[in-house]
Design an enzyme around this catalytic site. Structure first.
Site, PDB file in Angstrom:
ATOM      1  N   GLU A 231       0.722  -1.040  -0.048  1.00  0.00           N
ATOM      2  CA  GLU A 231       0.059   0.154  -0.126  1.00  0.00           C
ATOM      3  C   GLU A 231       0.843   1.296   0.128  1.00  0.00           C
ATOM      4  O   GLU A 231       0.875   1.990   0.889  1.00  0.00           O
ATOM      5  CB  GLU A 231      -1.081   0.007   1.049  1.00  0.00           C
ATOM      6  CG  GLU A 231      -1.910  -1.231   1.117  1.00  0.00           C
ATOM      7  CD  GLU A 231      -3.109  -0.991   2.177  1.00  0.00           C
ATOM      8  OE1 GLU A 231      -2.998  -0.334   3.040  1.00  0.00           O
ATOM      9  OE2 GLU A 231      -3.944  -1.978   1.885  1.00  0.00           O
ATOM     10  N   GLU A 328      -4.209  -8.904  -1.588  1.00  0.00           N
ATOM     11  CA  GLU A 328      -4.812  -8.983  -0.276  1.00  0.00           C
ATOM     12  C   GLU A 328      -6.047  -8.455  -0.497  1.00  0.00           C
ATOM     13  O   GLU A 328      -6.535  -7.665  -1.395  1.00  0.00           O
ATOM     14  CB  GLU A 328      -3.914  -7.668   0.575  1.00  0.00           C
ATOM     15  CG  GLU A 328      -4.483  -7.727   1.896  1.00  0.00           C
ATOM     16  CD  GLU A 328      -3.761  -6.651   2.687  1.00  0.00           C
ATOM     17  OE1 GLU A 328      -2.609  -6.444   2.733  1.00  0.00           O
ATOM     18  OE2 GLU A 328      -4.571  -5.777   3.492  1.00  0.00           O
TER      19      GLU A 328
END
Length: 574
Positions: A231, A328
């Site tokens: 991220e 994810e």
């Protein structure tokens, strides 16, 4: 496929189903009566599904989940019997009612699902990594590596390889730029903007990747790949490091790529590793530089920003020779069970509303997997393999759900190992699409018309949104003498939750998320279901009796009404 192509007779196809019947009964990976496939004439029927196995697309790498420290902590708290059950449910052959996982993820250093922050070289200025812990003792002692080795052995016994990839949430604090403030500081939990990594430590950070890969190999685990950064667009309170697309491209081109190709030549380098709404931007930056393009093997994506399938298509078109991998996904905001929910340290039985949310969370995962596969993903990775009843441990209280929940003391009365609906939905992919499978072409020549929603289909907890008027009964409301707004016909519809309860009323929840949503619920004529019509300039307002707030049309994410996060809708809220 060749057998079917040559067949001159009908062929029976076995299949399984996971579904929630209208009456609430659950079917969980249940075998069904076989479907008979007939040979197709040379010209397809006007309404048919045309399956063409001669036209293939991406090859599948696998499905799996993440060996976080939180998963290992919960695993170690279980009995030996339940530990074996966890590993079997995930990694044994599907014939043993396992998911048959072949893909795994592990953090490099700590992440939010670690009890505390840690890394493998915490000596400031040690660019030579003289103090790097090549034994990766923390991951051994925490139990992550023993879990991986067990899983690896089970997958190998089935004739497959457990493909493990690793992702960093943050470099050691000393490798990062200070975050400006009254006292500029470096921390694994914060990140400078726009880039968190100190450029002077770029080569040291690239070497850190290589040492981590080598250390895991010494433990018996050959990592299949690494993502450059988990991220890279988010720094929200736990381990994080911000990157720009340009800076990531340069880091891979000038440091990580050369180091890994020399020292770890078989390890894949995966860019981005964040939500699909921006993946095409990061892919364009990575692939537009010829040298960087040589090092990137593909892009990783998370599900949190919605489906955004057009961005996956655009990313594939930028570089058809590179893969896309879903790295994810999980439902967060605590754990929802079919009989209740765990929030703020308390388990609250919830009946029908919990069952609906329990099921919806699983359906959302299935939708994401389906669309990712349709738009070039080579696999799909769930987040934590195993969490506690509250959805942790997580040292920043970012609590989430998982396929399996550990409750070693049976504190909720649901058993010591709780299997969530999402587990069964995952099985429809991981059990039946082994590594090496290829997506094939399907043409849908069947015109479908969505039938009008009927009163029988109106259930407790369904959120409200604004839609064009079409005359359907479920768009018709009555206002009774108590001030309750009731959907026409729901008191008489046997399958509706409002049957013989006065119908389904417009309801403002007293708790739940989002707090300002509106839904329908069996009529109780309570203040949160009571509305007043107030004349104002240009029309009328509907205000709620409980707190005098107005019924409002709000443009918002589809999440507010149980749709995809990438969709914008007009919701009914207060």
């Amino acid at each position: 496929a060749s057998t079917l192509a040559a067949a001159s007779a009908n062929v029976d196809i076995a299949w399984t189903a996971t579904q929630r019947d209208k009456g609430g009964a659950l079917k969980l990976l249940q075998d069904q009566k076989p479907i008979t496939f007939a040979p197709m004439p040379s010209k397809p029927a006007e309404k048919s599904l045309v399956v063409d196995w001669t036209k293939t697309y991406q090859e599948i790498v696998g499905f799996g989940g993440a060996f976080t420290e939180a998963s290992a902590v919960n695993f170690k708290a279980l009995s030996k019997h339940d530990q074996q059950k966890v590993m079997s449910l995930y990694f044994d052959d599907p014939s043993k009612d396992s998911l048959g996982y072949t893909l795994g993820r592990v953090p490099i250093n700590s992440c939010d699902f670690s009890p505390a922050s840690y890394n493998f070289d915490n000596v400031t200025g040690d660019d030579a990594l003289a103090h790097f812990d090549d034994s990766v003792k923390h991951d051994v002692d925490a139990g992550m590596i023993p879990m991986i080795l067990d899983a690896q052995a089970r997958v190998a016994k089935r004739g497959y390889e457990l493909k493990m990839f690793a992702s960093p949430w943050s470099p050691p604090a000393w490798m990062k730029l200070p975050v400006e403030g009254a006292t500029p500081a470096r921390s694994m939990l914060t990140s400078a903007t726009p880039n968190g990594l100190d450029p002077k430590h770029s080569r040291a950070w690239a070497n850190y990747f290589s040492r981590f890969i080598a250390a895991y190999r010494k433990q018996g685990i050959d990592l299949w790949g690494v993502t450059v950064q988990n991220e890279p667009e988010a720094a929200v309170g736990w381990e994080a490091c911000l990157w720009t697309p340009q800076f990531m491209m340069e880091f891979v081109r000038d440091h990580l790529g050369p180091v890994l190709r020399k020292e770890q030549p078989k390890v894949k380098i995966i860019g981005f590793d964040h939500n699909k709404d921006h993946v095409h931007i990061w892919a364009d930056a990575a692939y537009s530089d010829p040298k960087a393009r040589e090092y990137f093997d593909g892009m990783g994506v998370h599900w949190y920003g919605g489906l955004n399938t057009h961005n996956l298509e655009n990313t594939h078109n930028l570089a058809p020779d590179k893969f896309i991998l879903a790295t994810e996904a999980c439902n967060c905001g605590g754990v929802v069970y079919k009989t209740g929910a765990f929030a703020n340290g308390v388990y609250t039985p919830g009946g029908a509303t919990s069952l609906a949310e329990w099921w919806y969370r699983a359906e959302s995962i299935a939708l994401d997997i389906l669309e990712d596969l349709k738009f070039w993903s080579v696999g799909w990775t769930d987040w934590n393999l195993l969490l506690s009843t509250s959805g942790g441990p997580n040292h920043l209280k970012n609590l989430c759900d998982a396929n399996l929940i550990a409750d070693p003391t049976n504190s909720l009365g649901l058993g010591t190992l709780i299997v969530q609906a999402s587990y069964y939905y995952m099985g429809h992919f991981s059990r039946y699409i082994p590594p090496g499978s290829k997506r094939i072409d399907v043409q849908n020549l069947v015109e479908t018309h969505t039938p009008a929603l009927t009163a029988d289909e109106v259930k407790n907890g369904q959120p409200l949104l604004f839609a064009p008027c079409n005359g359907d009964d479920v768009q018709k409301w009555t206002l009774d003498e108590t001030g309750s707004l009731i959907i026409v016909g729901t008191n008489e519809a046997e399958a509706s939750d409002g049957y013989q309860h006065g119908g389904e009323c417009m309801d403002m929840p007293t708790d739940g998320w989002p707090a300002n949503k509106l839904q329908v619920w069996g009529c109780a004529h309570s203040p949160n279901q009571t509305w007043k019509a107030k004349k104002v300039d240009g029309g009328w307002q509907l205000t709620n009796e409980a707190n005098d707030v107005c019924l409002t049309a709000t443009r918002t994410s589809g999440v507010a009404v149980g749709l995809d996060a990438g969709v914008t809708i007009t919701a009914a809220q207060t």
